[in-house]
Design a protein around this motif. Structure first.
Motif: not given
Ligand code: MG
Ligand code: TYD
Length: 459
Positions: A108, A131-132, A140, A177
């Motif tokens: 990522s 995922e996030e 991030r 992702d």
């Molecule tokens: Mg990741």
């Protein structure tokens, strides 16, 4: 009449289907890979997914070769030179790129750094995250100090919704992702199962080719069984990039396992810092940084990673075993090849290694798959066995045959120059390569015909 089968067992490795559970897939031989899934009569979509077939292009009529317009291979730079290198020189329009690696290795991170660079060029990037949450992605990004003015985040896992959104926005690049979180409502199997993952990859391929948009899929390498890993998609996508090395080192290596637009096996070397992944300009220096001084069992060899020569340290440890017969272990180098080299040394040089454990390690987490590293491995083993140090300014390369002969390798010139550039004073190479080598200023090149000569020359 139609039996009322409600569930089916599908191999998560190869997609083979069975009516009942089996411990081992009869098709690919994988153990414990059959997972129960809801059975649907095979619709066209499901069939395509199960067979992993490529999407059908809209109007498929034969075209004369001469009428095909040649596409000038215009590539967009990702803004990260080591990443461009593994892509074969930049991002190709309409390509489908799979990025695989262990969880937490930096997939990522690299992809959002790329997205930020594209965004800085005024290109729209759609980042689909299953995922996030958008908040986590923002966190991030802030850590990495990203501007990302043209980055759009889409927290969505439904394939149809993603495609429809991508169709509406028509971004310059799409990032997914991860592919294992995407599911199609056309299939009943669970997200992450092999049929879902293949279906999604097939649809993204179709989207990429139809619109000319590059699509990046992120895939976790998984412990076998539960979720279908990136291996299952390798044949569908254009380019497969894998993270090598482990999370406990600072270095991250991205290798192009397959590339329809560039050299396979090309690697990019990065360092994980607290501001993200930073490309390493001269990897040879980095791999040699922590070389021990005055220790036996260490030697430098020159291997080719894609088109680039790289100096790496080969380490070996030979020590008396506590068991009847010695153990052999190899990290970063082929295990069977290690055993073979040990056998050659026993037979041709009279080394008694049967009662010793032999460990071989390529320092720095690199994986070397070339026979040209044979001489390095054999020299390191000999050095540890005899407890004799190899002079630190000596580098070696060469393939070893079963009779102990040292065989020529490809690209000897390029390898020799890299060793010279890094200040190596003596280079031990196959005799057949020596003739082709031009004189190198400040480096003595010695050609050897067999392992015995090589070891005499080294010590
Ligand atoms: Mg990741
Ligand atoms: P990430 O890219 O989230 O991994 P993946 O997507 O492959 O699962 O990387 C996570 C790891 O990287 C995590 O252990 C923290 C580390 N990291 C850094 O050291 N520096 C950074 O700037 C970032 C963003 C992550």
């Amino acid at each position: 009449m139609a039996s009322k089968q409600k569930t089916i067992f599908e191999c998560q490795k190869c997609g083979h289907q069975e009516r009942k559970w089996l411990g081992r897939c009869p098709d690919c031989g994988e153990w414990n890979s059959l997972v129960e899934e809801v059975f649907r009569p095979q619709s066209a979509a499901a069939k395509a997914a199960a067979g992993g077939s490529l999407p059908v292009f809209a109007d498929s009529k034969p075209i004369s070769y001469q009428d095909i317009e040649s596409q000038d291979d215009a590539r967009t730079g990702s803004g990260i030179d080591e990443f461009d290198r593994v892509l074969g020189g930049g991002i190709v329009a309409g390509s489908l790129v799979l990025i695989g690696g262990d969880p937490g290795i930096g997939k990522s991170t690299i992809i959002i750094q790329m997205a930020d660079n594209l965004s800085a060029k005024g290109l729209n990037v759609l980042y689909v995250s299953g995922e996030e949450s958008e908040k986590q992605i923002k966190m991030r990004g802030e850590r990495l100090g990203l501007e990302a003015g043209n980055l759009l985040i889409l927290p969505e896992t439904n394939l149809e919704a993603i495609l429809s959104e991508a169709g509406k926005i028509s971004p310059h690049a799409v990032i997914v992702d991860s592919i294992q979180t995407v599911f199609s409502s056309g299939l009943d199997s669970a997200p992450g199962s092999i049929s879902q993952v293949r279906q999604a990859a097939g649809e993204f391929m179709h989207f990429a080719k139809r619109t000319g948009t590059p699509v990046f899929l992120i895939g976790h390498v998984t412990k076998e069984g539960s979720i279908a890993g990136p291996k299952a998609l390798e044949h569908i996508v254009d380019t497969v990039l894998y993270f090598e090395g482990d999370r406990h080192h600072n270095h991250r290596i991205i290798r192009a396992a397959k590339n329809r637009f560039g050299a396979a096996n090309e690697i990019g070397v990065f360092e994980m810092t607290n501001a993200g992944l930073r490309p390493v300009g001269n990897p040879s220096e980095v791999f040699l940084q922590e070389r021990p001084e005055g220790a036996s069992g260490s030697v430098v060899t020159v291997c080719m990673e894609g088109t680039r020569p790289m100096l790496v340290e080969v380490q070996a440890l030979v020590s008396g075993t506590n068991y009847g017969s010695g153990r052999r272990m190899a990290q970063g180098f082929d295990y069977n090849r290690t055993s073979l080299l040990i056998a050659v040394m026993e037979k041709r040089l009279g080394f008694q290694l049967g009662g010793d454990d032999v460990y071989v390690n390529i320092a720095g987490g690199l994986e070397v798959n070339e026979p040209a590293a044979d001489l390095g491995v054999a020299a390191a083993i000999a050095s540890s066995f005899k407890n004799l140090q190899i002079p630190p300014e000596t580098a070696v390369f060469g393939e070893i045959g079963l009779t102990g002969e040292v065989r020529g390798v490809l690209q000897a010139q390029v390898r020799a120059r890299e060793a010279q550039t890094l200040g190596f004073k003596k280079l031990i190479v196959p005799a057949s390569n020596k003739n082709g080598l031009e004189k190198l200023l400040g480096t003595r090149v010695v050609g050897v015909r067999n392992l015995e000569e090589a070891l005499e020359e080294i010590f």
